[in-house]
Design an enzyme around this catalytic site. Structure first.
Site, mmCIF file in Angstrom:
data_model
loop_
_atom_site.group_PDB
_atom_site.id
_atom_site.type_symbol
_atom_site.label_atom_id
_atom_site.label_comp_id
_atom_site.label_asym_id
_atom_site.label_seq_id
_atom_site.Cartn_x
_atom_site.Cartn_y
_atom_site.Cartn_z
ATOM 1 N N GLU A 105 0.724 -1.250 0.041
ATOM 2 C CA GLU A 105 0.055 0.030 0.071
ATOM 3 C C GLU A 105 0.596 1.254 0.126
ATOM 4 O OE1 GLU A 105 -3.144 0.346 -0.632
ATOM 5 O OE2 GLU A 105 -3.549 -1.823 -0.647
ATOM 6 N N TYR B 154 -5.633 7.141 3.533
ATOM 7 C CA TYR B 154 -6.146 6.143 2.784
ATOM 8 C C TYR B 154 -5.337 4.712 3.064
ATOM 9 C CZ TYR B 154 -5.659 2.876 -1.101
ATOM 10 O OH TYR B 154 -5.560 1.713 -1.857
ATOM 11 N N ASP C 204 -9.615 5.493 -2.895
ATOM 12 C CA ASP C 204 -8.553 6.058 -4.016
ATOM 13 C C ASP C 204 -9.280 6.429 -5.134
ATOM 14 O OD1 ASP C 204 -9.311 3.745 -5.476
ATOM 15 O OD2 ASP C 204 -7.171 2.822 -5.501
#
Ligand code: SF4
Length: 354
Positions: free
Chosen positions: A44, A127, A145
């Site tokens: 990520e 996020y 996103d």
């Protein structure tokens, strides 16, 4: 009975599609495998601002070299930033290392499981915290996103432009996020955006949300999300100094720890500014007084907020030249944490200065 447009029906349809069509990604646990939070976190962070295709080889190299968070924490920071070179947004590499050290040394290698605690770690914003909480720990978290924003804008025919519409799209995404399998759901929306509800030509005919999708019904899907016009990127200019010693070593220096390309190595140069530099003017910023010769051509690079054009000047230094920086043998340049821009400068100088 659940209505076809209800959130539960929508998430169930998407999860059923995901079970059939999930992308196979190097960091993703396959059905029956245990999710490894280290791999989720690493992927990520790498995926922030970067595509899946660009990240995959880096991810595989990282986990082969540092298979655990303890191994990554024990690595020198320069080894991590060097392995990151080419992925861009280099502050991510330094934060990655700082986060690994913190989790390995203070949390016995275990990531916190909730978004709020995750957000306190270096390099983890809203996020990424939501993605890790959902995917690694099965927490109900709203992961939004660019892919998710696009899908929501189309599903609900939101015509207000981004970035102003962000909060509205997030609220819509939150209303759809299910209690069950939130990690799979988060990945499913991302997969849908990446493979079916693509930016230019959404494949509505094979979409699990074809029925409820309002933009498809209205025939406006390909135009969403609307985007506010961006200001054009300005162009900045600078001169890089390629200083060569008689033994072939080249002078490099480290950039300041914070700011653009912070902590990375570079070919020394002027600051980057709006106006062009003359060589005479720039020479005052050179690492030492020498007969600087301009090389033909320029190095062009685009950052998020501006274009950069660098001229390169070269000079020969004496064998014991005192200049601030690190003398690096040409053969060892590949081992330095040089960002993509500086690799371009090196290639340009090697092509034109010899
Ligand atoms: Fe996107 Fe088309 Fe699916 Fe709507 S129906 S979500 S526009 S792919």
């Amino acid at each position: 009975m659940v209505q076809p447009t209800s959130p539960v029906a929508n998430s169930a349809a998407l999860l059923a599609w995901y079970d059939r069509s999930a992308r196979v990604l190097p960091w993703r646990a396959r059905p029956g495998e245990t999710v490894d939070p280290y791999r989720v976190w690493l992927s990520e962070v790498m995926l922030q601002q970067t595509t899946v295709a660009a990240v995959a080889p880096y991810f595989l190299r990282f986990v082969e070299r540092w298979p655990t968070i303890e191994a990554l924490a024990a690595a020198p920071v320069d080894a991590v930033t060097g392995a990151w070179a080419g992925l861009g947004y280099y502050a991510r590499a330094r934060n990655l290392h700082a986060c690994a050290k913190l989790v390995a040394e203070w949390r016995h290698g275990r990531f916190p499981e909730d978004e709020e605690s995750l957000r306190k770690l270096p390099g983890i914003g809203d996020y990424t915290a939501a993605a890790i909480a959902a995917i690694a720990f099965g927490r109900k978290a709203v992961v939004v996103d660019g892919n998710v924003e696009r899908v929501m804008a189309r599903l609900f025919a939101v015509t207000d432009p981004l970035p102003g519409a962000k909060a509205h799209l997030k609220a819509l995404a939150a209303a759809l996020t299910p209690e069950v399998r939130p990690g799979d759901y988060a990945q499913a929306v991302m997969d849908l955006g990446a493979t079916v509800c693509t930016p230019k030509s959404p494949a509505c005919g094979i979409c699990p949300w074809m029925e409820p999708c309002q933009a498809r019904r209205l025939g406006i899907a390909a135009g969403l999300p609307a985007k506010a016009e961006k200001a054009p990127r300005p162009t900045r200019h600078g001169i890089a100094f390629w200083l060569i010693r008689p033994d072939g070593a080249v002078l490099l220096r480290r950039r300041p720890p914070h700011g653009l390309l912070g902590g990375m190595m570079e070919v020394p140069g002027t600051e980057w500014r709006d106006g062009l530099w003359s060589l005479d003017e720039a020479a005052a910023h050179a690492p030492l007084a020498a007969e600087w010769r301009p090389l033909p051509g320029r190095v062009a690079h685009t950052f998020t907020h501006f274009h950069l054009e660098l001229a390169v000047a070269t000079a020969k230094a004496g064998p014991r030249a005192a200049a601030r920086g690190i003398w690096c043998p040409l053969d060892n340049l590949g081992d330095q944490a040089l960002p993509t821009l500086m690799r371009k400068v090196v290639r340009h100088a090697l092509a034109k200065a010899y």
